[in-house]
Enzyme design. Structure first.
Site, PDB file in Angstrom:
ATOM      1  N   ALA A 150      13.530  17.454 -17.044  1.00 36.12           N
ATOM      2  CA  ALA A 150      12.156  17.608 -17.525  1.00 36.12           C
ATOM      3  C   ALA A 150      11.711  16.364 -18.275  1.00 36.12           C
ATOM      4  N   GLY A 157       3.432  10.330 -16.869  1.00 30.28           N
ATOM      5  CA  GLY A 157       4.600  10.398 -15.985  1.00 30.28           C
ATOM      6  C   GLY A 157       5.197   9.021 -15.831  1.00 30.28           C
ATOM      7  N   LYS A 285      18.255   0.751 -20.683  1.00 30.03           N
ATOM      8  CA  LYS A 285      17.716   1.670 -19.666  1.00 30.03           C
ATOM      9  C   LYS A 285      18.774   2.593 -19.056  1.00 30.03           C
ATOM     10  N   ARG A 320       4.275  16.764  27.659  1.00 31.14           N
ATOM     11  CA  ARG A 320       2.824  16.807  27.776  1.00 31.14           C
ATOM     12  C   ARG A 320       2.364  15.896  28.908  1.00 31.14           C
ATOM     13  N   HIS A 342       3.388   2.228  21.927  1.00 28.15           N
ATOM     14  CA  HIS A 342       3.161   1.349  20.769  1.00 28.15           C
ATOM     15  C   HIS A 342       2.991   2.157  19.488  1.00 28.15           C
ATOM     16  N   GLY A 411      -3.819  17.793  19.569  1.00 32.54           N
ATOM     17  CA  GLY A 411      -4.230  19.000  18.835  1.00 32.54           C
ATOM     18  C   GLY A 411      -3.046  19.836  18.370  1.00 32.54           C
ATOM     19  N   GLU A 434       9.644  10.123  -8.669  1.00 34.09           N
ATOM     20  CA  GLU A 434      10.613   9.068  -8.994  1.00 34.09           C
ATOM     21  C   GLU A 434       9.951   7.708  -9.171  1.00 34.09           C
ATOM     22  N   ARG A 531       2.512  -7.626  -3.215  1.00 34.92           N
ATOM     23  CA  ARG A 531       2.684  -8.130  -1.841  1.00 34.92           C
ATOM     24  C   ARG A 531       4.042  -8.804  -1.706  1.00 34.92           C
TER      25      ARG A 531
HETATM   26  C1  LIG Z   1      22.730  17.577  -2.893  1.00 33.03           C
HETATM   27  C2  LIG Z   1      22.884  16.134  -3.377  1.00 33.03           C
HETATM   28  C3  LIG Z   1      21.619  15.474  -3.825  1.00 33.03           C
HETATM   29  C4  LIG Z   1      21.701  14.028  -3.960  1.00 33.03           C
HETATM   30  C5  LIG Z   1      20.383  13.399  -4.276  1.00 33.03           C
HETATM   31  C6  LIG Z   1      19.384  13.655  -3.228  1.00 33.03           C
HETATM   32  C7  LIG Z   1      18.066  13.027  -3.536  1.00 33.03           C
HETATM   33  C8  LIG Z   1      17.074  13.330  -2.500  1.00 33.03           C
HETATM   34  C9  LIG Z   1      15.771  13.844  -3.070  1.00 33.03           C
HETATM   35  C10 LIG Z   1      15.817  15.311  -3.397  1.00 33.03           C
HETATM   36  C11 LIG Z   1      14.483  15.875  -3.749  1.00 33.03           C
HETATM   37  C12 LIG Z   1      14.069  15.407  -5.070  1.00 33.03           C
HETATM   38  C13 LIG Z   1      12.905  16.189  -5.522  1.00 33.03           C
HETATM   39  C14 LIG Z   1      11.983  15.395  -6.350  1.00 33.03           C
HETATM   40  C15 LIG Z   1      12.551  14.910  -7.630  1.00 33.03           C
HETATM   41  C16 LIG Z   1      11.546  14.183  -8.390  1.00 33.03           C
HETATM   42  C17 LIG Z   1      12.019  14.025  -9.785  1.00 33.03           C
HETATM   43  C18 LIG Z   1      11.150  13.132 -10.642  1.00 33.03           C
HETATM   44  O1  LIG Z   1      10.128  12.650 -10.277  1.00 33.03           O
HETATM   45  S1  LIG Z   1      11.787  12.800 -12.207  1.00 33.03           S
HETATM   46  C19 LIG Z   1      10.636  11.759 -13.023  1.00 33.03           C
HETATM   47  C20 LIG Z   1      10.606  10.390 -12.443  1.00 33.03           C
HETATM   48  N1  LIG Z   1       9.803   9.524 -13.265  1.00 33.03           N
HETATM   49  C21 LIG Z   1       9.708   8.242 -13.054  1.00 33.03           C
HETATM   50  O2  LIG Z   1      10.273   7.727 -12.117  1.00 33.03           O
HETATM   51  C22 LIG Z   1       8.932   7.492 -14.070  1.00 33.03           C
HETATM   52  C23 LIG Z   1       8.623   6.099 -13.643  1.00 33.03           C
HETATM   53  N2  LIG Z   1       8.580   5.210 -14.770  1.00 33.03           N
HETATM   54  C24 LIG Z   1       9.664   4.446 -15.129  1.00 33.03           C
HETATM   55  O3  LIG Z   1      10.744   4.540 -14.533  1.00 33.03           O
HETATM   56  C25 LIG Z   1       9.477   3.506 -16.284  1.00 33.03           C
HETATM   57  O4  LIG Z   1       8.561   3.901 -17.187  1.00 33.03           O
HETATM   58  C26 LIG Z   1       9.154   2.085 -15.822  1.00 33.03           C
HETATM   59  C27 LIG Z   1      10.387   1.586 -15.075  1.00 33.03           C
HETATM   60  C28 LIG Z   1       7.932   2.034 -14.925  1.00 33.03           C
HETATM   61  C29 LIG Z   1       8.869   1.209 -17.039  1.00 33.03           C
HETATM   62  O5  LIG Z   1       9.816   1.458 -18.018  1.00 33.03           O
HETATM   63  P1  LIG Z   1       9.771   0.684 -19.419  1.00 33.03           P
HETATM   64  O6  LIG Z   1      10.795   1.341 -20.246  1.00 33.03           O
HETATM   65  O7  LIG Z   1       8.375   0.638 -19.929  1.00 33.03           O
HETATM   66  O8  LIG Z   1      10.278  -0.724 -19.003  1.00 33.03           O
HETATM   67  P2  LIG Z   1       9.498  -2.133 -18.754  1.00 33.03           P
HETATM   68  O9  LIG Z   1       8.617  -2.064 -17.553  1.00 33.03           O
HETATM   69  O10 LIG Z   1       8.910  -2.631 -20.009  1.00 33.03           O
HETATM   70  O11 LIG Z   1      10.764  -3.004 -18.407  1.00 33.03           O
HETATM   71  C30 LIG Z   1      11.719  -3.383 -19.391  1.00 33.03           C
HETATM   72  C31 LIG Z   1      12.997  -3.763 -18.684  1.00 33.03           C
HETATM   73  O12 LIG Z   1      13.692  -2.597 -18.275  1.00 33.03           O
HETATM   74  C32 LIG Z   1      14.087  -2.726 -16.924  1.00 33.03           C
HETATM   75  N3  LIG Z   1      14.205  -1.394 -16.351  1.00 33.03           N
HETATM   76  C33 LIG Z   1      13.256  -0.438 -16.238  1.00 33.03           C
HETATM   77  N4  LIG Z   1      13.802   0.649 -15.652  1.00 33.03           N
HETATM   78  C34 LIG Z   1      15.107   0.364 -15.412  1.00 33.03           C
HETATM   79  C35 LIG Z   1      16.171   1.088 -14.821  1.00 33.03           C
HETATM   80  N5  LIG Z   1      15.996   2.332 -14.339  1.00 33.03           N
HETATM   81  N6  LIG Z   1      17.366   0.486 -14.738  1.00 33.03           N
HETATM   82  C36 LIG Z   1      17.544  -0.769 -15.170  1.00 33.03           C
HETATM   83  N7  LIG Z   1      16.562  -1.501 -15.741  1.00 33.03           N
HETATM   84  C37 LIG Z   1      15.365  -0.940 -15.845  1.00 33.03           C
HETATM   85  C38 LIG Z   1      12.997  -3.571 -16.310  1.00 33.03           C
HETATM   86  O13 LIG Z   1      13.420  -4.146 -15.082  1.00 33.03           O
HETATM   87  C39 LIG Z   1      12.762  -4.579 -17.406  1.00 33.03           C
HETATM   88  O14 LIG Z   1      13.768  -5.572 -17.310  1.00 33.03           O
HETATM   89  P3  LIG Z   1      13.408  -7.069 -17.778  1.00 33.03           P
HETATM   90  O15 LIG Z   1      12.418  -7.575 -16.799  1.00 33.03           O
HETATM   91  O16 LIG Z   1      12.866  -6.988 -19.166  1.00 33.03           O
HETATM   92  O17 LIG Z   1      14.757  -7.736 -17.670  1.00 33.03           O
HETATM   93  C1  LIG Z   2       6.742  16.850  -5.717  1.00 39.67           C
HETATM   94  C2  LIG Z   2       6.939  16.298  -7.101  1.00 39.67           C
HETATM   95  C3  LIG Z   2       8.093  16.618  -7.790  1.00 39.67           C
HETATM   96  C4  LIG Z   2       8.282  16.143  -9.093  1.00 39.67           C
HETATM   97  N1  LIG Z   2       9.403  16.513  -9.769  1.00 39.67           N
HETATM   98  C5  LIG Z   2       9.578  16.099 -11.044  1.00 39.67           C
HETATM   99  C6  LIG Z   2      10.723  16.491 -11.793  1.00 39.67           C
HETATM  100  O1  LIG Z   2      11.599  17.203 -11.294  1.00 39.67           O
HETATM  101  N2  LIG Z   2      10.841  16.084 -13.065  1.00 39.67           N
HETATM  102  C7  LIG Z   2       9.912  15.301 -13.650  1.00 39.67           C
HETATM  103  O2  LIG Z   2      10.093  14.950 -14.819  1.00 39.67           O
HETATM  104  N3  LIG Z   2       8.823  14.875 -12.968  1.00 39.67           N
HETATM  105  C8  LIG Z   2       8.640  15.256 -11.687  1.00 39.67           C
HETATM  106  N4  LIG Z   2       7.528  14.844 -10.972  1.00 39.67           N
HETATM  107  C9  LIG Z   2       6.541  13.972 -11.614  1.00 39.67           C
HETATM  108  C10 LIG Z   2       6.577  12.545 -11.060  1.00 39.67           C
HETATM  109  O3  LIG Z   2       7.759  11.893 -11.394  1.00 39.67           O
HETATM  110  C11 LIG Z   2       5.356  11.765 -11.589  1.00 39.67           C
HETATM  111  O4  LIG Z   2       4.199  12.407 -11.097  1.00 39.67           O
HETATM  112  C12 LIG Z   2       5.422  10.313 -11.134  1.00 39.67           C
HETATM  113  O5  LIG Z   2       6.420   9.616 -11.844  1.00 39.67           O
HETATM  114  C13 LIG Z   2       4.060   9.573 -11.281  1.00 39.67           C
HETATM  115  O6  LIG Z   2       3.612   9.618 -12.563  1.00 39.67           O
HETATM  116  P1  LIG Z   2       2.101  10.095 -12.929  1.00 39.67           P
HETATM  117  O7  LIG Z   2       1.911  11.419 -12.327  1.00 39.67           O
HETATM  118  O8  LIG Z   2       1.975   9.931 -14.395  1.00 39.67           O
HETATM  119  O9  LIG Z   2       1.181   9.081 -12.186  1.00 39.67           O
HETATM  120  P2  LIG Z   2       0.118   8.014 -12.857  1.00 39.67           P
HETATM  121  O10 LIG Z   2       0.934   7.054 -13.610  1.00 39.67           O
HETATM  122  O11 LIG Z   2      -0.880   8.809 -13.616  1.00 39.67           O
HETATM  123  O12 LIG Z   2      -0.464   7.403 -11.576  1.00 39.67           O
HETATM  124  C14 LIG Z   2      -1.884   7.410 -11.245  1.00 39.67           C
HETATM  125  C15 LIG Z   2      -2.305   6.021 -10.742  1.00 39.67           C
HETATM  126  O13 LIG Z   2      -2.216   5.088 -11.803  1.00 39.67           O
HETATM  127  C16 LIG Z   2      -1.518   3.919 -11.380  1.00 39.67           C
HETATM  128  N5  LIG Z   2      -0.778   3.333 -12.498  1.00 39.67           N
HETATM  129  C17 LIG Z   2      -0.165   3.994 -13.522  1.00 39.67           C
HETATM  130  N6  LIG Z   2       0.436   3.111 -14.342  1.00 39.67           N
HETATM  131  C18 LIG Z   2       0.203   1.889 -13.854  1.00 39.67           C
HETATM  132  C19 LIG Z   2       0.569   0.574 -14.250  1.00 39.67           C
HETATM  133  N7  LIG Z   2       1.323   0.354 -15.318  1.00 39.67           N
HETATM  134  N8  LIG Z   2       0.167  -0.464 -13.482  1.00 39.67           N
HETATM  135  C20 LIG Z   2      -0.589  -0.252 -12.384  1.00 39.67           C
HETATM  136  N9  LIG Z   2      -0.965   0.970 -11.956  1.00 39.67           N
HETATM  137  C21 LIG Z   2      -0.568   2.024 -12.667  1.00 39.67           C
HETATM  138  C22 LIG Z   2      -0.576   4.417 -10.267  1.00 39.67           C
HETATM  139  O14 LIG Z   2      -0.210   3.353  -9.384  1.00 39.67           O
HETATM  140  C23 LIG Z   2      -1.437   5.480  -9.593  1.00 39.67           C
HETATM  141  O15 LIG Z   2      -2.265   4.849  -8.646  1.00 39.67           O
HETATM  142  C24 LIG Z   2       7.305  15.305  -9.692  1.00 39.67           C
HETATM  143  C25 LIG Z   2       6.144  14.975  -8.968  1.00 39.67           C
HETATM  144  C26 LIG Z   2       5.961  15.463  -7.692  1.00 39.67           C
HETATM  145  C27 LIG Z   2       4.705  15.099  -6.957  1.00 39.67           C
END
Ligand SMILES: CCCCCCCCCCCCCCCCCC(=O)SCCNC(=O)CCNC(=O)[C@H](O)C(C)(C)COP(=O)(O)OP(=O)(O)OC[C@H]1O[C@@H](n2cnc3c(N)ncnc32)[C@H](O)[C@@H]1OP(=O)(O)O
Ligand SMILES: Cc1cc2nc3c(=O)[nH]c(=O)nc-3n(C[C@H](O)[C@H](O)[C@H](O)COP(=O)(O)OP(=O)(O)OC[C@H]3O[C@@H](n4cnc5c(N)ncnc54)[C@H](O)[C@@H]3O)c2cc1C
Length: 654
Positions: A150, A157, A285, A320, A342, A411, A434, A531
């Site tokens: 969570a 997000g 991280k 088809r 294609h 269709g 993710e 890009r």
């Molecule tokens: C049965 C077996 C199953 C096996 C698995 C199967 C899987 C298949 C799929 C199954 C179905 C799944 C269902 C769906 C699940 C969805 C769950 C979710 O969405 S959950 C919710 C998912 N939610 C999201 O994904 C949220 C997305 N948002 C984020 O992850 C973060 O806020 C952020 C990365 C955008 C920025 O973070 P912020 O803290 O503001 O960081 P800054 O930008 O300021 O960067 C600072 C520095 O940190 C670095 N760094 C950053 N991250 C990492 C990392 N991971 N690591 C290392 N480094 C990292 C970065 O490069 C930078 O380095 P530098 O340049 O300084 O050297």
């Molecule tokens: C099917 C599904 C399952 C999920 N399961 C889970 C779960 O199990 N656990 C959990 O915790 N979450 C879960 N989530 C939530 C999911 O991880 C978030 O919705 C996702 O990380 C995107 O975040 P947001 O919704 O805040 O999007 P936003 O950040 O609000 O995105 C909206 C728009 O803003 C833009 N934007 C936002 N920030 C920036 C930026 N810094 N720079 C440029 N553009 C930006 C994006 O590109 C996008 O176009 C799930 C979502 C879905 C759809």
């Protein structure tokens, strides 16, 4: 190829498909061994056979005819039934075997324990210390408890630093107090949290002595283990129907002064001692490890979704018949049209390319995990950059491919009998969960900019960015003929990616020099940067495909994979539909290429994609089983439309 080598040939199949299968130049089982890896390919066959023998594991009716409640119940029933058989069917420690079993039995629409396996257990493995693992991980693996992850909130997000859920340390009682202080701080989206789970790893901003220490992970009990009733100080529920994934109960959660013991913070890396002393993790991280785990697994998952869609549309395109190429002859199979080829074949090539890239990203994840266990944090940044790029590019392109596959079915592709709608809905969800794709592209962008800086300082970056230090080509790519060999294709690819990355870096530098803040300059360049990230990732996919094909020993399989590689490189490079030459080469093998994915009818859930090709009679059966056909006249019709029409008729007679 002699027909007996084609494992997909069976008596009684639609002759249109049999004719296609007889043309195969390779053994589909051997290609399946390459696509999945020989172990998984063999295990998938054994799993499919085991499921055939257990009727309780079969669908009770097609999922599209079920209401949401029925879907949720059906998934729960199957999970329960599976729990009795699972250890006889799969090796539970093998993620991909377990995932294949889930897809075949439960399908892609979600189930009550998806997040338990995808994130809850990986988060415990990555972030709990040994004592905590003994307390929770073993119980989770035995399925005594079901958990989720969570993190996302109603208001945030993407920007994890601004999560509003707080975990304030109370030194006196050695407890954390968890709060959702605002409407926007409600946890929103976590899979299976609404109704199914009794535990969650809640990500909250840690506060000690009024100091904000950033997001950390906490174990929270959501429901009573016996009655399954919601625990005090917690409000929880389902967020309602979604575009797809409606067998899953994505949920909301409100925490009101919920007290949990100090040891409920996961403390493998960051630690809070009894007196409130905070110890930082070795890498800031590490708390994001469960996300990196899922991202690295999403690539094979999306290759498979694309494969589902393409095998449906390729088989159907050979059933088809519509229109003529030669007006004196019969109507042709729609696959004969160049436009249809294609439309489909470049995506078939991509499905193979993505599967190989996905196998590589899982391998890299396992290497990083082992090196982290040995105390080495060096590989984390590389893996984060690689998986951020792959996750974004592959989910987006897979979505495009699935949509093309749907359109290729005309269709009938729009009927849920094809199952394309669900495959598309599930596929495109990956663009958002993710990490929103354009945001993840920027994470890779940061990594590329750092690599450019090091090149400019005279250093030589290694690994996936080594090509950035190579001398650029002087001449224009117009002179570069792609059929000079694959190495030339790769060089051309590198050239384009390198040029774009340097262009973005120079632009960023220009804005920074003009006096803009780093953040403002960055924002001005994000289109260019994304890009560059896209090109870099597509280059990685292409190189990986190329290297993978070189390893193939069976000559017939290698030849057909080379045809796909050739098509892939040309298509990606020129970014237009394939040349007629490639299309002609792929055409005779089209059905066998999709047969090699060995997707069973049970797994497909598609009338159009049936292995035996008996599409039309089964479409009619499907239509007859619609709930709406159970009454000749619908009660709602009697109630509303009939009186309306009768009334209109009466009026006109007056
Ligand atoms: C049965 C077996 C199953 C096996 C698995 C199967 C899987 C298949 C799929 C199954 C179905 C799944 C269902 C769906 C699940 C969805 C769950 C979710 O969405 S959950 C919710 C998912 N939610 C999201 O994904 C949220 C997305 N948002 C984020 O992850 C973060 O806020 C952020 C990365 C955008 C920025 O973070 P912020 O803290 O503001 O960081 P800054 O930008 O300021 O960067 C600072 C520095 O940190 C670095 N760094 C950053 N991250 C990492 C990392 N991971 N690591 C290392 N480094 C990292 C970065 O490069 C930078 O380095 P530098 O340049 O300084 O050297
Ligand atoms: C099917 C599904 C399952 C999920 N399961 C889970 C779960 O199990 N656990 C959990 O915790 N979450 C879960 N989530 C939530 C999911 O991880 C978030 O919705 C996702 O990380 C995107 O975040 P947001 O919704 O805040 O999007 P936003 O950040 O609000 O995105 C909206 C728009 O803003 C833009 N934007 C936002 N920030 C920036 C930026 N810094 N720079 C440029 N553009 C930006 C994006 O590109 C996008 O176009 C799930 C979502 C879905 C759809």
């Amino acid at each position: 190829m002699s027909a007996h080598l084609n494992a997909a040939l069976r008596e009684g199949d639609n002759p249109e498909l049999t004719e296609e299968r007889r043309k195969a130049t390779f053994d589909t089982r051997k290609l399946a061994d390459e696509f999945f890896g020989s172990h998984l390919a063999r295990r998938r066959r054994e799993i499919a056979k085991a499921i055939d023998a257990i009727p309780e594991l079969h669908d009770t009716k097609p999922l599209p005819f079920m209401t949401r409640e029925e879907k949720v119940e059906e998934a729960a029933r199957k999970v329960f039934t599976l729990s009795k058989h699972i250890t006889d069917i799969v090796d539970l420690s093998n993620n991909r075997e377990t995932q294949s079993l889930n897809e075949m039995v439960i399908g892609i629409e979600g189930m009550p324990i998806s997040l338990h396996f995808a994130m809850f257990i990986p988060a415990l493995q990555g972030q709990a210390d040994d004592e905590q693992k003994r307390e929770w991980l073993d119980r989770a693996i035995r399925m005594e408890i079901i958990g989720t992850y969570a993190q996302t909130e109603l208001g945030h997000g993407t920007n994890l630093r601004m999560l509003e859920t707080t975990a304030t340390y109370d030194k006196q009682n050695k407890e954390f107090i968890l709060n959702s202080p605002t409407l926007t701080s409600l946890k929103w989206w976590p899979g299976n949290m609404g109704k199914s789970c009794n535990y969650a790893i809640v990500v909250a901003n840690l506060i000690i002595d009024d100091k904000l220490l950033g997001p950390h992970s906490f174990m929270v009990q959501l429901r009573d283990e016996n009655s399954h009733e919601t625990m005090p100080n917690i409000q929880i529920g389902d967020i309602g129907p979604k575009m797809a994934y409606n067998s899953s109960d994505n949920g909301f959660l409100k925490l009101s002064n919920l007290r949990i013991p100090r040891r409920n913070m996961l403390m493998k890396h960051a630690k809070v001692q009894e007196d409130g002393t905070y110890k930082k993790p070795p890498h800031e991280k590490l708390a994001y490890s469960a996300m990196v785990h899922v991202r690295s697994h999403m690539i094979t998952q999306h290759a498979m979704l694309l494969a589902y869609a393409l095998s449906i549309s390729t088989r159907y395109s050979c059933i088809r018949r519509q229109g003529y190429i030669d007006p004196k002859k019969d109507e042709v199979k729609v696959i004969e049209y160049q436009t249809q080829q294609h439309r489909l074949f470049p995506h078939i090539a991509r499905a193979y390319a993505f599967a190989f890239a996905g196998t590589e990203s899982i391998r890299k994840f396992e290497i990083m995990k082992r090196s982290l266990e040995a105390g080495n944090i060096e590989l984390i940044a590389d893996l984060h950059a690689l998986t951020s790029g792959l996750k974004a590019v592959v989910t987006y392109l897979a979505g495009q491919g699935i949509e093309q596959a749907r359109q290729a079915c005309g269709g009938h592709g729009y009927s849920m009998a094809s199952y394309m709608g669900e495959i598309y809905g599930v596929g495109i969800a990956g663009c958002t969960y993710e990490g929103e794709n354009l945001v993840m592209m920027q994470q890779l962008g940061r990594y590329l900019i750092k690599a450019v800086k090091s090149v400019k300082e005279g250093k030589k970056p290694t690994g996936y960015v080594a090509y950035l230090a190579h001398a650029g080509q002087r001449h224009s790519l117009i002179d570069c003929r792609p059929n000079e060999g694959y190495a030339e294709h790769i060089r051309a690819f590198e050239h384009i990616a390198r040029r774009q990355t340097f262009r973005a870096a120079e632009r960023l530098q220009k804005y920074e020099n003009s006096g803009l803040s780093t953040e403002q300059a960055w924002n001005n360049c994000t289109v260019e940067l994304n890009r560059a990230s896209r090109l870099h990732t597509r280059l990685f996919i292409a190189c990986n495909f190329y290297e993978r094909v070189l390893d193939v020993e069976d000559m017939a399989v290698r030849e057909v994979l080379e045809d796909l590689l050739h098509l892939h490189l040309n298509y990606e490079l020129i970014d237009i539909a394939s040349y007629a030459l490639e299309a002609k080469k792929i055409r005779p093998n089209a059905v066998s290429l999709v047969d090699s994915w060995e997707i069973t009818d049970r797994e497909h859930r598609s009338v159009l994609g049936r292995r035996d090709g008996h599409v039309y009679e089964n479409l009619f059966k499907w239509a007859k089983s619609s709930d709406l056909n159970q009454n000749d006249v619908l009660p709602s019709h009697k109630k509303h439309l009939l009186p309306m029409m009768l009334n209109a008729r009466k009026q006109s007679k007056l």
